[in-house]
Write a protein that holds these residues in place. Structure first.
Motif, PDB file in Angstrom:
ATOM      1  N   ALA A 124      50.369   2.674 -48.606  1.00 48.45           N
ATOM      2  CA  ALA A 124      50.346   1.370 -48.805  1.00 48.45           C
ATOM      3  C   ALA A 124      51.453   1.533 -49.722  1.00 48.45           C
ATOM      4  O   ALA A 124      52.638   0.601 -49.588  1.00 48.45           O
ATOM      5  CB  ALA A 124      49.240   1.083 -49.583  1.00 48.45           C
ATOM      6  N   LEU A 125      51.972   2.259 -51.051  1.00 46.93           N
ATOM      7  CA  LEU A 125      52.524   2.255 -52.288  1.00 46.93           C
ATOM      8  C   LEU A 125      54.470   2.769 -51.547  1.00 46.93           C
ATOM      9  O   LEU A 125      54.868   1.604 -51.696  1.00 46.93           O
ATOM     10  CB  LEU A 125      52.013   3.950 -52.907  1.00 46.93           C
ATOM     11  N   VAL A 126      54.357   2.997 -50.436  1.00 45.72           N
ATOM     12  CA  VAL A 126      55.157   3.494 -49.817  1.00 45.72           C
ATOM     13  C   VAL A 126      56.274   1.889 -48.895  1.00 45.72           C
ATOM     14  O   VAL A 126      57.098   1.932 -49.252  1.00 45.72           O
ATOM     15  CB  VAL A 126      55.975   5.186 -48.976  1.00 45.72           C
ATOM     16  N   LEU A 127      55.194   1.259 -48.404  1.00 49.58           N
ATOM     17  CA  LEU A 127      55.448   0.500 -47.972  1.00 49.58           C
ATOM     18  C   LEU A 127      55.611  -0.906 -48.918  1.00 49.58           C
ATOM     19  O   LEU A 127      57.022  -1.412 -48.766  1.00 49.58           O
ATOM     20  CB  LEU A 127      54.305  -0.012 -47.237  1.00 49.58           C
ATOM     21  N   ALA A 128      54.814  -0.487 -49.853  1.00 53.49           N
ATOM     22  CA  ALA A 128      55.574  -1.672 -51.473  1.00 53.49           C
ATOM     23  C   ALA A 128      57.130  -1.433 -51.940  1.00 53.49           C
ATOM     24  O   ALA A 128      58.069  -2.485 -51.587  1.00 53.49           O
ATOM     25  CB  ALA A 128      54.332  -1.516 -52.452  1.00 53.49           C
ATOM     26  N   LEU A 129      56.956  -0.372 -51.305  1.00 55.59           N
ATOM     27  CA  LEU A 129      58.847   0.273 -51.930  1.00 55.59           C
ATOM     28  C   LEU A 129      59.732  -0.191 -51.338  1.00 55.59           C
ATOM     29  O   LEU A 129      61.132   0.000 -51.390  1.00 55.59           O
ATOM     30  CB  LEU A 129      58.669   2.325 -51.971  1.00 55.59           C
ATOM     31  N   GLN A 130      59.133  -0.230 -50.029  1.00 52.09           N
ATOM     32  CA  GLN A 130      60.085  -0.952 -48.954  1.00 52.09           C
ATOM     33  C   GLN A 130      60.748  -1.939 -48.929  1.00 52.09           C
ATOM     34  O   GLN A 130      62.551  -3.002 -49.030  1.00 52.09           O
ATOM     35  CB  GLN A 130      59.678  -0.529 -46.845  1.00 52.09           C
ATOM     36  N   GLY A 131      60.005  -2.799 -49.703  1.00 56.99           N
ATOM     37  CA  GLY A 131      59.898  -4.349 -49.983  1.00 56.99           C
ATOM     38  C   GLY A 131      60.889  -4.706 -51.026  1.00 56.99           C
ATOM     39  O   GLY A 131      61.333  -5.407 -51.552  1.00 56.99           O
ATOM     40  N   HIS A 132      60.177  -3.309 -51.831  1.00 60.45           N
ATOM     41  CA  HIS A 132      61.305  -3.284 -53.347  1.00 60.45           C
ATOM     42  C   HIS A 132      62.212  -2.983 -53.105  1.00 60.45           C
ATOM     43  O   HIS A 132      63.454  -3.443 -53.663  1.00 60.45           O
ATOM     44  CB  HIS A 132      60.773  -2.086 -54.143  1.00 60.45           C
TER      45      HIS A 132
END
Length: 210
Positions: A124-132
């Motif tokens: 989930a953390l890396v997915l949020a980073l993709q949006g970032h």
């Protein structure tokens, strides 16, 4: 153990709840007891059926193997919009984060300590980073030739901040990987603290990016 990330932490938890509540074995046990109560005219068996169902739901929700299976289904079924082409400096940070995620998944699998929930939080953390990263790319593509100096400076500062935040996440993931590799030396309380740190980081980042 590499896989694509789930939609969001909230989506994943919702999927875990729905899976636990509707798992055929859980429903079958509760239904059988309830039917027995109706057939035998024993009303208190209906209460027993509800209590058994709730107990099974809780047990299923916290089962690591079940969480892994639900997470895999959620990741495979989550719709994905294709990422726009990223500049080298942004793409490099995203690749570093994904590499760290893959290493963490491998370390979790090899540790045998039941840290699958930690791996899901990292997803989930890396997915949020993709949006970032996509947000940073939009700012990087901004053409500010005709913009006032103050606007151009704000754009540069914002992009620098986004890149620094991505660096922070990559560093945190690498530190987490090292902690998991050394997890054999941790006691129960330290492993709980490790889970809490990952969950807090994922929640804070997702909230900030929202």
């Amino acid at each position: 153990m590499r896989s694509t990330p789930p939609a969001t932490r909230r989506d994943l938890r919702r999927a875990l709840v729905v899976n636990a509540a509707t798992k055929p074995a859980n429903v079958l046990v509760a239904t059988s007891i309830a039917l027995a109560g109706l057939v035998l005219a024993v009303p208190w068996l209906l209460l027993v059926a509800i209590v058994c169902w709730l107990a099974l739901v809780v047990q299923t929700f916290f089962d690591d193997d079940e969480a892994t299976r639900v997470g895999e289904r959620a990741r495979l079924s989550a719709p994905r919009a294709p990422l726009r082409p990223l500049s080298p400096e942004i793409a490099a940070r995203l690749r570093a984060a994904d590499a760290a995620r893959t290493s963490i998944h491998r370390a979790v699998e090899e540790s045998g300590l039941g840290l699958d929930d930690v791996a899901l939080e990292v997803d989930a953390l890396v997915l949020a980073l993709q949006g970032h990263a996509a947000r940073a790319q939009r700012i990087a593509e901004f053409r500010s030739d005709d913009a006032p100096d103050a606007v151009r400076e704000r754009i540069r500062a914002r992009l620098t901040r986004l890149l620094e935040e991505m660096d922070h996440v990559v560093s945190a993931l690498r530190t987490l990987h090292a902690e998991i590799l050394l997890a054999d030396d941790l006691d129960g309380e330290e492993i709980v603290a490790l889970r809490d740190r990952v969950q807090a980081a994922a929640a804070a980042l997702e909230e900030a990016f929202a």
